[in-house]
Design an enzyme around this catalytic site. Structure first.
Site, PDB file in Angstrom:
ATOM      1  N   GLU A  72      -5.326 -10.359  -0.359  1.00  0.00           N
ATOM      2  CA  GLU A  72      -5.688  -8.543  -0.015  1.00  0.00           C
ATOM      3  C   GLU A  72      -6.597  -8.102  -0.956  1.00  0.00           C
ATOM      4  OE1 GLU A  72      -4.192  -5.383   2.177  1.00  0.00           O
ATOM      5  OE2 GLU A  72      -2.162  -6.812   3.960  1.00  0.00           O
ATOM      6  N   GLN A 101       0.810  -1.358  -0.093  1.00  0.00           N
ATOM      7  CA  GLN A 101      -0.071   0.132   0.029  1.00  0.00           C
ATOM      8  C   GLN A 101       0.553   1.430   0.756  1.00  0.00           C
ATOM      9  OE1 GLN A 101      -1.150  -2.795   2.544  1.00  0.00           O
ATOM     10  NE2 GLN A 101      -2.584  -3.335   1.344  1.00  0.00           N
ATOM     11  N   HIS A 154     -14.086  -7.567   5.412  1.00  0.00           N
ATOM     12  CA  HIS A 154     -13.259  -9.003   4.445  1.00  0.00           C
ATOM     13  C   HIS A 154     -14.714  -9.743   5.257  1.00  0.00           C
ATOM     14  CE1 HIS A 154      -9.638  -6.978   6.264  1.00  0.00           C
ATOM     15  NE2 HIS A 154     -10.158  -5.625   6.874  1.00  0.00           N
ATOM     16  N   CYS A 201      -6.027   0.920   6.719  1.00  0.00           N
ATOM     17  CA  CYS A 201      -4.613   0.132   6.276  1.00  0.00           C
ATOM     18  C   CYS A 201      -4.737  -0.467   7.783  1.00  0.00           C
ATOM     19  CB  CYS A 201      -4.597   0.482   5.633  1.00  0.00           C
ATOM     20  SG  CYS A 201      -2.821  -0.669   5.227  1.00  0.00           S
ATOM     21  N   GLY A 226      -3.423  -6.065   8.880  1.00  0.00           N
ATOM     22  CA  GLY A 226      -4.018  -5.565  10.681  1.00  0.00           C
ATOM     23  C   GLY A 226      -5.355  -5.422  11.103  1.00  0.00           C
ATOM     24  N   THR A 227      -5.967  -5.099   9.422  1.00  0.00           N
ATOM     25  CA  THR A 227      -7.535  -5.031   9.469  1.00  0.00           C
ATOM     26  C   THR A 227      -7.909  -6.507   9.374  1.00  0.00           C
ATOM     27  OG1 THR A 227      -7.168  -4.110   7.431  1.00  0.00           O
ATOM     28  CG2 THR A 227      -8.008  -2.550   8.964  1.00  0.00           C
ATOM     29  N   GLY A 228      -7.447  -7.428   8.507  1.00  0.00           N
ATOM     30  CA  GLY A 228      -7.525  -8.633   8.517  1.00  0.00           C
ATOM     31  C   GLY A 228      -7.563  -9.393  10.022  1.00  0.00           C
ATOM     32  N   ASN A 233     -11.158  -8.213   1.337  1.00  0.00           N
ATOM     33  CA  ASN A 233     -10.053  -9.162   2.184  1.00  0.00           C
ATOM     34  C   ASN A 233     -10.969 -10.359   2.527  1.00  0.00           C
ATOM     35  OD1 ASN A 233      -7.895  -6.454   1.668  1.00  0.00           O
ATOM     36  ND2 ASN A 233     -10.041  -5.627   2.829  1.00  0.00           N
TER      37      ASN A 233
HETATM   38  N1  LIG Z   1      -5.949  -4.310   1.086  1.00  0.00           N
HETATM   39  C1  LIG Z   1      -6.974  -3.681   1.738  1.00  0.00           C
HETATM   40  C2  LIG Z   1      -6.394  -2.663   2.638  1.00  0.00           C
HETATM   41  C3  LIG Z   1      -4.999  -2.414   3.158  1.00  0.00           C
HETATM   42  C4  LIG Z   1      -5.015  -3.583   4.632  1.00  0.00           C
HETATM   43  C5  LIG Z   1      -4.467  -4.133   5.601  1.00  0.00           C
HETATM   44  N2  LIG Z   1      -2.775  -3.586   4.735  1.00  0.00           N
HETATM   45  C6  LIG Z   1      -4.105  -3.993   7.344  1.00  0.00           C
HETATM   46  O1  LIG Z   1      -3.277  -3.920   7.062  1.00  0.00           O
HETATM   47  O2  LIG Z   1      -5.097  -3.915   7.604  1.00  0.00           O
HETATM   48  C7  LIG Z   1      -8.096  -3.050   1.548  1.00  0.00           C
HETATM   49  O3  LIG Z   1      -8.073  -3.169   0.313  1.00  0.00           O
HETATM   50  O4  LIG Z   1      -9.419  -3.223   2.519  1.00  0.00           O
END
Ligand SMILES: N[C@H](CCC[C@H](N)C(=O)O)C(=O)O
Length: 292
Positions: free
Chosen positions: A221, A46, A172, A75, A231-233, A203
């Site tokens: 992702e 990103q 997600h 993110c 991280g959000t995952g 994701n």
């Molecule tokens: N690919 C994710 C954004 C980056 C999330 C990820 N890198 C994190 O650490 O949360 C999306 O399209 O929603």
């Protein structure tokens, strides 16, 4: 156009950080893609952009673009790197920083030992865990959906996966697997990412429960493919696991890029808190073509 950038990573999820606190660069989606390209550009999952506070009550605006050039809502690993960047670059003296994103305000906190904890806000739990057929990507009637939280269903056939659609501001789709190393992350991840069930794409998380305080996680992702950590995952997977009654309120998430710790008390009104690393890698400058 010549631009300066900082390369950072959080648990192996890697970023190009751009400082727009003094002036906008006005990059196009194609130019973000160029920056993220691992052969012709800098290379990153990103691109994170630092902008001045857009309103009272926040310290900065945090703008996120995926490697495919698309702007997204959130993110998590990037939030930790964002906080490390603005603090270590002297843009703020605060150690708890309020940051505006497309999906709302988050609050990273810098610890003396270098780790960063981020209040990622409340998860949005779609009311049900839904099955959908990933074979034909056919827009399928979602059939019988079951109420959340769901008694664990291990009966999914290979053609149908049971997912928990959880939002951390970004979407997600989390599923349980017996062994993340054997999971078809690339094959199924690309199908799930673009399934019609998710008009904004999604994701795709693959979670293996080790015990009530530990999981292993891989994430394909949206807009970036499989990353070493998401991280959000990690937040979404822990929320799903708690919702399914499999996990306690504090979970260590083992990813290919490192360890994240996620805490959620379990109420829909409770924030998810994520703790993990945030590292500088190198500084540089790059000539970006004006037309791509
Ligand atoms: N690919 C994710 C954004 C980056 C999330 C990820 N890198 C994190 O650490 O949360 C999306 O399209 O929603």
């Amino acid at each position: 156009m010549q631009i300066r950038f900082t390369k950072m990573q959080g648990a192996g999820n890697d970023f190009v950080v751009l400082d727009e606190t003094r002036a906008r660069l006005g990059l196009t989606a194609a130019q973000y893609r160029y920056l993220a390209n691992r052969h012709f550009g800098v290379g990153a999952d990103q691109i994170l952009t630092v902008r001045p506070a857009p309103s009272e009550g926040v310290d900065f605006e945090y703008v996120i673009h995926n490697a495919d050039g698309g702007e997204v809502e959130q993110c998590g690993n990037g939030a930790r790197c964002f906080a490390r960047y603005v603090h270590d670059k002297g843009l703020t003296g605060k150690r708890v920083i309020r940051v505006q994103t497309l999906s709302g305000v988050i609050a990273p906190e810098l610890h003396a030992d270098g780790r960063v904890t981020v209040d990622m806000g409340r998860p949005e739990l779609e009311p049900a865990k839904v099955p959908f057929d990933i074979r034909g990507l056919a827009p399928e009637a979602l059939g019988t959906t079951q109420k959340w939280p769901l008694a664990l269903d291990g009966s999914a056939s290979a053609a149908t996966v049971w997912i928990a659609p959880v939002s951390m501001g970004n979407p997600h789709a989390v599923q349980l697997v017996d062994d993340v190393e054997q999971a078809p992350v690339a094959a199924w991840g690309s199908l799930i990412e673009r399934h019609t069930r998710f008009p904004q794409r999604v994701n795709a998380g693959f979670m293996q429960v080790v015990n009530r305080g530990e999981i292993r996680l891989r994430v394909y992702e949206r807009g970036a493919g499989e990353t070493l950590a998401c991280g959000t995952g990690a937040c979404a997977a822990v929320v799903a696991g708690i919702g399914w009654g499999l996990l306690d309120a504090r979970v260590h998430v083992h990813t290919h890029g490192g360890l994240l710790t996620i805490e959620w008390a379990g109420g829909a009104g409770d924030s998810v808190r994520m703790t993990g690393p945030a590292e500088f890698v190198f500084e540089g400058q790059i000539e970006i073509p004006d037309t791509l």
